[in-house]
Design a protein around this motif. Structure first.
Motif, PDB file in Angstrom:
ATOM      1  N   VAL A   1      -6.365 -34.349  58.353  1.00  0.00           N
ATOM      2  CA  VAL A   1      -5.211 -35.077  57.831  1.00  0.00           C
ATOM      3  C   VAL A   1      -4.653 -34.476  56.537  1.00  0.00           C
ATOM      4  CG1 VAL A   1      -4.453 -37.310  56.963  1.00  0.00           C
ATOM      5  CG2 VAL A   1      -5.940 -37.203  58.947  1.00  0.00           C
ATOM      6  N   LEU A   2      -5.540 -33.907  55.695  1.00  0.00           N
ATOM      7  CA  LEU A   2      -5.055 -33.434  54.396  1.00  0.00           C
ATOM      8  C   LEU A   2      -3.923 -32.402  54.473  1.00  0.00           C
ATOM      9  CD1 LEU A   2      -8.080 -33.410  51.954  1.00  0.00           C
ATOM     10  CD2 LEU A   2      -6.131 -34.962  52.084  1.00  0.00           C
TER      11      LEU A   2
ATOM     12  N   PHE B   1      -1.524 -32.479  56.225  1.00  0.00           N
ATOM     13  CA  PHE B   1      -0.278 -33.241  56.342  1.00  0.00           C
ATOM     14  C   PHE B   1       0.215 -33.710  54.975  1.00  0.00           C
ATOM     15  CE2 PHE B   1      -1.644 -33.208  60.639  1.00  0.00           C
ATOM     16  CZ  PHE B   1      -0.484 -33.222  61.375  1.00  0.00           C
ATOM     17  N   TYR B   2      -0.743 -33.944  54.085  1.00  0.00           N
ATOM     18  CA  TYR B   2      -0.319 -34.274  52.732  1.00  0.00           C
ATOM     19  C   TYR B   2       0.420 -33.078  52.134  1.00  0.00           C
ATOM     20  CZ  TYR B   2      -0.123 -34.723  47.766  1.00  0.00           C
ATOM     21  OH  TYR B   2       0.368 -34.728  46.488  1.00  0.00           O
ATOM     22  N   TRP B   3      -0.109 -31.897  52.401  1.00  0.00           N
ATOM     23  CA  TRP B   3       0.518 -30.693  51.842  1.00  0.00           C
ATOM     24  C   TRP B   3       1.925 -30.504  52.419  1.00  0.00           C
ATOM     25  CZ3 TRP B   3      -0.883 -29.142  47.501  1.00  0.00           C
ATOM     26  CH2 TRP B   3      -0.471 -27.898  47.004  1.00  0.00           C
TER      27      TRP B   3
ATOM     28  N   LEU C   1       3.892 -32.958  53.296  1.00  0.00           N
ATOM     29  CA  LEU C   1       4.724 -33.947  52.609  1.00  0.00           C
ATOM     30  C   LEU C   1       5.031 -33.503  51.181  1.00  0.00           C
ATOM     31  CD1 LEU C   1       5.968 -36.812  52.826  1.00  0.00           C
ATOM     32  CD2 LEU C   1       3.873 -37.665  51.769  1.00  0.00           C
ATOM     33  N   ARG C   2       3.999 -33.032  50.495  1.00  0.00           N
ATOM     34  CA  ARG C   2       4.156 -32.594  49.107  1.00  0.00           C
ATOM     35  C   ARG C   2       5.206 -31.461  49.032  1.00  0.00           C
ATOM     36  NH1 ARG C   2       3.461 -27.311  46.919  1.00  0.00           N
ATOM     37  NH2 ARG C   2       2.945 -27.455  44.724  1.00  0.00           N
TER      38      ARG C   2
ATOM     39  N   LEU D   1       0.876 -32.000  43.083  1.00  0.00           N
ATOM     40  CA  LEU D   1       2.001 -32.910  43.247  1.00  0.00           C
ATOM     41  C   LEU D   1       3.248 -32.116  43.614  1.00  0.00           C
ATOM     42  CD1 LEU D   1       1.351 -35.220  40.182  1.00  0.00           C
ATOM     43  CD2 LEU D   1       0.955 -35.725  42.598  1.00  0.00           C
TER      44      LEU D   1
ATOM     45  N   LEU E   1       7.948 -32.613  59.463  1.00  0.00           N
ATOM     46  CA  LEU E   1       7.689 -34.051  59.422  1.00  0.00           C
ATOM     47  C   LEU E   1       8.673 -34.814  60.300  1.00  0.00           C
ATOM     48  CD1 LEU E   1       6.839 -35.069  55.754  1.00  0.00           C
ATOM     49  CD2 LEU E   1       5.367 -35.027  57.760  1.00  0.00           C
TER      50      LEU E   1
END
Lengths: 308, 319, 450
Positions: free
Chosen positions: A39-40, A42-44, A46-47, A64, A281
């Protein structure tokens, strides 16, 4: 190794009934690591999507968003002028998002519906009907799974061209519409597993194969058909190479190809990373929604199918 | 492109036992060739698609493999010369080696991790959320997943190398060093498919009746020997399916290489399908590319055949 | 394109079986300056400029409609080639010197000589040499020049100031293949390790470098070192091929180029330049933007990219002078060509001529993205860059001083690239000595032997 005896029951009992179990804890930790790895990234995504493209390189170590900015999403939806996009370090290419989205939906739905339906019919014939040469023909179908797709791309392209269907939705859809080897394989496997009793009863009543297929077999196969449809839809949604060859016009350009504008546009150039990630996304959203809606059902159908 | 062949189906999981059940039954009411007419009707649409978009292009490709053809001209028959050249082509043998390396790493890694995950899910977490989370990478298109990792693993500005540096270890040239390039490609593929494969195996695990485990526990089997003696053999049909499909899919690795290393560094990632693409489309030597593709097809057929035979994929030990 | 019989038969059968009627149908217009023509280009940053050109063009040619399609470089050539095979290639498209020989060989391009003569296109209005690049071995013209590019050094102004290097010093670097001259000194000075030690200071840790003096994009094997080392080797008098255009013999076995490569690769060993393995990934420009490199040698089409990084003040210096005091830069020019399969040749000719005219090239110049081919338009582009705060004289100087040499144009370009790329990679990674290029050169030259 003291808990062996509880093992089989373990999977059925509710966890809170048990005292602290270190093996269980380790298992959860391992699972958590796997989930984090899945999952992480996917954070990248989004970031990065929320960053200003021109600031990304200088802030590569920042966890961030770099210069928080919604410009990348604006670019994806075509709400930014080329000049604005270039000023943010993004791609100035034009993109007709809603049209591509519609094309993608059309392409994926039509091919999924066609492939699943026609493949089911064929699979029924392979699984349930007795005819000469059946196994030979089925092996031939299966063998197509081994043909490197790159091998058939050009001849198929020429064929679609000869049909005068280049740059049309029909041309895009045609190679997938009638069957995919995988779908035939999948459905045949299911039909082999299905109980024959109902069918046989209907047969004794004098029902025809058509009726049996549509009124008995298909409704009973609803769960695997849903699974197959979702898998096919996801595969088609992410399809890139064929639409790139055939769908050049606005009316036939699908999302994966359309969003290619965020890749590097000139030799040695850098991609518009924030645009690309925002696009990723946005384009994954329909599949995510589908999965959220039907995910449980699919998981159940896998279970249902497996335990049969 | 390759996603098609990478979608193994849960439906096969119990294929074995069914088949044998059917075998035992004399198919009195479906005898002979009596269904031929109706079968033809059922199969007609799929047949049309099969012939038009699979069979004819394949035959055409085989024909082209005996020609010199640049796409823009006319094919010229040159007999087996392409094949003779391939035998002496060091890049072909290199591609074969590199591809095998990729397949091997990919299979071992993916199967082992997926099996482990499936067992974990089976034992502790059956919630849809866990499964959904593990399945998320699969929702990302191949090309995009490759680009994402290409960027995150970048030597100089990738976040992964930044994290590695923070832990005090030296940075890793994931795509740039010849030792790492292929394992990295395999890792990306494993990332995308791990959860999906785990889910398939998970379904297979669920299909094993509890009575089998109960019997084992009465016998006093230890957990590890239960796994080897009971779980694994019973999982065989699923594992065979997973293996066959993953091996075939791995041999056809293309998109990730094409959008990241494009064959380099030097020839470290010039895998077969990429080499075919390079020869056929970049260098417009379509005849030579077709001959390479025919060879790839033969390799795949052989591998699939051996796997099915040696793993006895059609039978499960449950019978 | 010849239709294969088998496919044709199947197609007919399929059409019948499907009983689906293809909508529309090929409306094959006559050879007149009328109707809609398609135009393709790859650079999205130039799209607004050419869209403007199309709008202006349609005002003066109301019978012609231009439909522009932009496709990224990675997919561009595959689509053009497939389009040619399938009969769907664009009427007019942006062409590249490395690609057009193959198109001539397969007779995919329309010769423009008659049009140039009839419409009196002034070939002398273009920067010197650009128009000649597009004349094939048969002596016919296959493209009209649209823009050009040269190479210069992008450098991080703050880093240079910190290292005590003035803009004047950066603009007057000297190079030789033995010790690298002041070019290497500057690169060493700009290199900083993790402890803050500079590359020319004692105790410099070459294995833990924070900022490299010189960034690295790739080995340059596939494009004759266009932005990497060609400007150095050429300052020694080396040429890629025996003649240009249309050489049939490559010179990678020459000592001058091998010395150049050996020196250049040694920078990585010294820790002044990243190792090749560290550069596969996000590209050289992004590393520069991340402050990981102080100087990047790159082409003028990258100006927008380099000046777009937030928080980085970019200077542009000319390529270093060689041992004899002269500079060199590869000179590459794009052109617009007409596909031989076009059904609207007359309209396509009108559009190509308009693209090659000052009317359109001035519009392009005003957007300050590339340098148009026409001399006057080039100056306007330089002024437009200046207005944006970018001094591009390092690029234009080469053209004014005539220190350019042409991108090598030969047959078999893709195959040459296929051989040279791995060979050059091996040298730059230190796996093979520079002398190993002689073997690759032999392989390359054997392509022309048949």
């Amino acid at each position: 190794m003291t808990t062996i005896d509880t093992r089989p029951a373990d999977s059925r009992r509710r966890p809170q009934k048990k005292p602290f179990n270190w093996r269980r804890t380790i298992a959860w930790v391992l699972l958590a690591v796997a989930i984090a790895v899945s999952v992480l990234p996917f954070y990248w995504v989004l970031r990065t999507a929320l960053s200003t493209n021109g600031s990304l390189a200088a802030n590569s170590a920042s966890l961030l968003p770099a210069d928080f900015n919604l410009g990348a999403f604006k670019r994806v939806f075509g709400l930014q002028t080329a000049e604005e996009a270039i000023a943010e370090g993004g791609s100035g290419a034009s993109i007709n998002f809603w049209q591509y989205l519609w094309n993608s939906l059309l392409f994926s739905s039509i091919t999924t519906a066609g492939a699943v339906f026609f493949s089911s019919m064929a699979a029924y014939a392979f699984a349930r009907l007795r005819w000469k040469g059946r196994d030979g023909v089925f092996s031939l179908f299966l063998a197509t799974m081994l043909v490197p797709p790159i091998f058939t791309a050009l001849p198929n392209f020429l064929l679609v061209k000869n049909l005068g269907l280049l740059n049309s939705m029909l041309g895009l859809v045609l190679p997938y519409l009638f069957m995919t080897p995988f779908a035939v394989f999948f459905m045949r496997q299911f039909f082999l597993n299905m109980s024959r009793e109902v069918e046989e009863a209907a047969m004794l009543d004098g029902a025809r194969h058509w009726r049996i297929f549509f009124q008995i077999v298909m409704p009973n196969a609803a769960a695997p058909i849903a699974t197959l449809a979702l898998l096919t839809f996801m595969g088609q949604w992410n399809e890139y190479f064929w639409p790139l060859l055939v769908g050049t016009s606005e009316e036939s350009r699908v999302l994966t190809v359309g969003l290619g504008v965020f890749k590097s546009q000139s030799p040695q150039g850098a991609p518009d990373w924030s645009g690309l990630m925002a696009a990723t996304l946005v384009s994954a959203t329909p599949v995510l929604i589908l999965f959220a809606l039907f995910g449980k059902k699919i998981v159940n159908s896998i279970g249902f199918n497996g335990t049969k | 492109m390759t996603t098609l062949t990478k979608q193994p189906g849960p439906g096969l999981s119990a294929g074995g036992p069914q088949k044998s059940r059917r075998r035992g039954k004399p198919a009195a009411d479906f005898r002979g060739t009596g269904d031929l007419k109706i079968a033809l009707l059922f199969i007609a649409p799929a047949m049309l698609g099969f012939v038009l978009f699979y069979l004819v292009p394949t035959i055409r490709g085989i024909y082209l493999s005996f020609t010199e053809y640049s796409i823009l001209g006319d094919p010229e028959w040159i007999g087996t010369r392409n094949y003779e050249r391939i035998a002496k082509d060091p890049l072909f043998w290199n591609a074969l080696g590199v591809t095998s390396q990729y397949v091997l790493i990919n299979i071992v890694l993916q199967t082992a991790l997926a099996l482990g995950l499936a067992i974990l899910m089976h034992r502790v977490a059956k919630s849809t959320i866990v499964r959904g989370a593990l399945l998320m990478p699969y929702l990302m298109a191949n090309v995009i997943a490759a680009l994402l990792w290409f960027w995150m693993l970048d030597y100089q500005i990738g976040i992964v190398n930044q994290l590695i540096e923070w832990t005090g270890l030296p940075r890793v040239a994931f795509f740039g060093s010849e030792q790492w390039a292929i394992p990295t490609q395999a890792l990306i593929n494993t990332w995308r498919h791990m959860g999906y494969t785990a889910l398939l195996i998970f379904a297979g695990l669920q299909a094993i009746p509890h009575s089998v485990y109960e019997a084992a526990s009465i016998d006093g089997s230890k957990a590890i020997s239960t796994f080897w003696r009971i779980t694994l053999p019973l999982l065989r049909p699923v594992l065979v399916l997973v293996l066959v499909v993953t091996v075939i899919g791995s041999f056809q690795v293309f998109d990730t290489v094409a959008v990241t290393t494009a064959g380099g560094p030097v020839n470290a990632t010039r895998v077969l399908q990429f080499y075919i693409y390079q020869r056929a489309f970049n260098e417009q030597d379509f005849g030579y590319g077709s001959a390479l593709a025919v060879i790839l097809f033969l390799i795949l057929a052989l591998v699939a055949f051996i796997q099915m035979k040696s793993l006895r994929g059609n039978q499960s030990d449950l019978d | 394109m010849n239709t294969k019989k088998a496919i044709g038969a199947v197609a007919v059968a399929a059409a019948a079986a499907l009983a689906l009627s293809a909508c529309g149908g090929g409306s094959t217009g006559g050879d007149s300056a009328k109707g809609e023509i398609s135009y393709w280009l790859w650079d999205a940053n130039q799209l607004p400029a050419y869209q403007q050109c199309a709008t202006d063009f349609q005002k003066t040619h109301p019978d012609i409609k231009v439909k522009i399609t932009q496709t990224g470089w990675d997919d561009y050539w595959g689509k053009i080639t497939n389009g040619m095979a399938a009969g769907t290639a664009p009427d007019v498209f942006t062409n590249h010197l490395a690609k057009y020989p193959d198109f001539i060989k397969t007779k995919q391009l329309v010769a423009l000589d008659d049009a140039v003569a009839n419409d009196k296109v002034d070939l002398s209005q273009y920067n010197e040499g650009l128009a000649d690049l597009w004349v094939g071995q048969d002596g016919k013209r296959y493209g009209l020049p649209k823009d050009w590019d040269t190479v210069a050094l992008f450098y991080n102004k703050k880093m240079a100031a910190d290292a005590g290097l003035t803009a004047e010093q950066m603009a007057s670097l000297k190079w030789n293949p033995q010790d690298g001259g002041s070019y290497e000194k500057a690169i060493a000075r700009l290199t900083v390790d993790k402890n803050g030690k500079r590359g020319d200071e004692p105790g410099f840790d070459k294995n833990n470098v924070a900022v490299y003096g010189l960034g690295l994009g790739g080995s340059g094997g596939e494009n004759a070192g266009q932005t990497e080392w060609s400007f150095l080797a050429a300052s020694l008098g080396w040429t890629t091929t025996d003649k240009n255009p249309w050489g049939t013999h490559y010179n990678y076995d020459d000592k001058r180029v091998q010395d150049t490569i050996a020196w250049w690769a040694s920078l990585a060993q010294k820790g002044y330049m990243p190792k090749l393995e560290a550069t596969v990934g996000a590209n050289a420009a992004d590393s520069f933007g991340a402050g990981k490199a102080a100087i990047n040698s790159h082409g003028s089409w990258m100006i927008g990219q380099y000046t777009g990084y937030k928080g980085i003040d970019v200077g542009i210096a000319p390529t270093p002078q060689g041992p004899e005091g002269q500079r060199a830069s590869m000179f590459n020019g794009l052109a617009d060509s007409i596909w031989a399969g076009t059904k609207k040749k007359d309209a396509a000719v009108k559009w190509v001529e308009y693209l090659a005219s000052a009317a359109c090239q001035d519009v392009v110049a005003a957007k300050a993205v590339v340098f148009p081919a026409i001399k006057g338009s080039s100056d306007k582009a330089a002024a437009a860059f200046k207005a944006k705060g970018v001094d591009v004289s390092a690029f234009t100087q080469h053209v004014k001083d005539k220190t350019t040499f042409m991108l090598p144009i030969t047959d078999n370009a893709a195959k040459v690239a296929g051989i040279m790329k791995p060979a050059m990679d091996a040298v730059v990674t230190g796996k093979a000595p520079a002398s190993s290029l002689s073997a690759a050169n032999e392989q390359v030259n054997s392509l022309f032997a048949k």
